[in-house]
Design a protein around this motif. Structure first.
Motif: not given
Ligand code: DC
Length: 223
Positions: A4-12, A29-34, A119-127
């Motif tokens: 799984x790979x993770x892309x993080x987008x932080x900001x105000x 084509x990966x999950x979105x974690x809000x 835990x979610x980031x270890x299971x699936x690729x996500x943004x």
């Protein structure tokens, strides 16, 4: 990709993170974690139950006794379930928006939510989008971005969003609320809004949503 790979987008608030993260997740084509949706959902529960928002121990117990699911459907919509009940619309109310800082500043609550996110980031690729993803939740993420925009532009985007939903807009009130949210986000002792040293800073002031998404996607493709 196997791992799984993770892309993080932080900001105000109001920088366009959620919209960008959602579109990018679809493109990749990966999950979105809000992650903001999780803090909002817990705030909604506390408000409904009348939990004292000034009582960290009560908020932590509430967090430990709650099941929050953030489901990203392939069609692009996001469903947020609070103890199995769909609260996707209710968590966007003004009251929840303005009171989420109580939940967000409580260390015990963040521990529970951050743990779930890891835990979610270890299971699936996500943004994922949030405030502390690049610094606390996913310090080893493959790609980190910090999305910012001028304060006035962030206010205007919020106002446009409300108008699009057919809701009334009080511009002065909106500016004040956003300023307060920035203040809470920046000064929180745990998980404050902070650019990770290795995150790429993007000023989206003069950019469209599509331009930001394409810019980030190109960065990811290049690696
Ligand atoms: O991204 P948003 O506006 O939906 O977030 C709602 C609130 O949750 C925001 O005021 C700050 C908080 N939050 C947080 O503390 N940490 C995160 N990772 C995401 C959101």
């Amino acid at each position: 990709m196997s791992m799984p790979f993770v892309v993080t987008i932080d900001g105000p608030a109001g920088a366009g993170k959620s919209t960008v993260a959602k579109l990018l997740a679809q493109k990749l084509g990966v999950a979105f974690l809000d992650t903001g949706a999780m803090y909002r959902a817990l705030t909604l529960k506390a408000l409904r139950l009348g939990t004292d928002l000034e009582d960290p121990a009560a908020l932590e117990s509430l967090a430990r006794a709650t099941v929050i699911d953030v489901l990203f459907e392939p069609g692009g919509s996001l469903r947020v379930l609070l103890d199995e009940q769909d609260v996707s619309v209710d968590i966007r109310s003004q009251e929840v928006t303005n009171k989420t800082f109580y939940i967000a500043r409580t260390p015990g609550v963040r521990e529970v939510l951050v743990d779930w996110q890891k835990r979610m980031g270890r299971k699936v690729s996500l943004v994922g989008d949030g405030r502390d993803l690049g610094t606390v939740v996913f310090p080893d993420a493959a790609f980190k971005f910090f999305l910012d925009a001028d304060f006035k532009v962030r206010c205007r985007r919020r106002a446009d969003e409300l108008r699009l939903k057919g809701l009334p807009v009080d511009e002065a009130g909106l500016e004040k609320d956003l300023m307060e949210r920035d203040q809470h986000d920046l000064t929180r002792k745990v998980g404050p809004l902070k650019k990770a040293d290795d995150a790429l800073y993007i000023d989206s002031t003069g950019m469209s949503i599509d331009e930001v998404v394409n810019f980030i996607a190109a960065r990811i493709d290049r690696q």
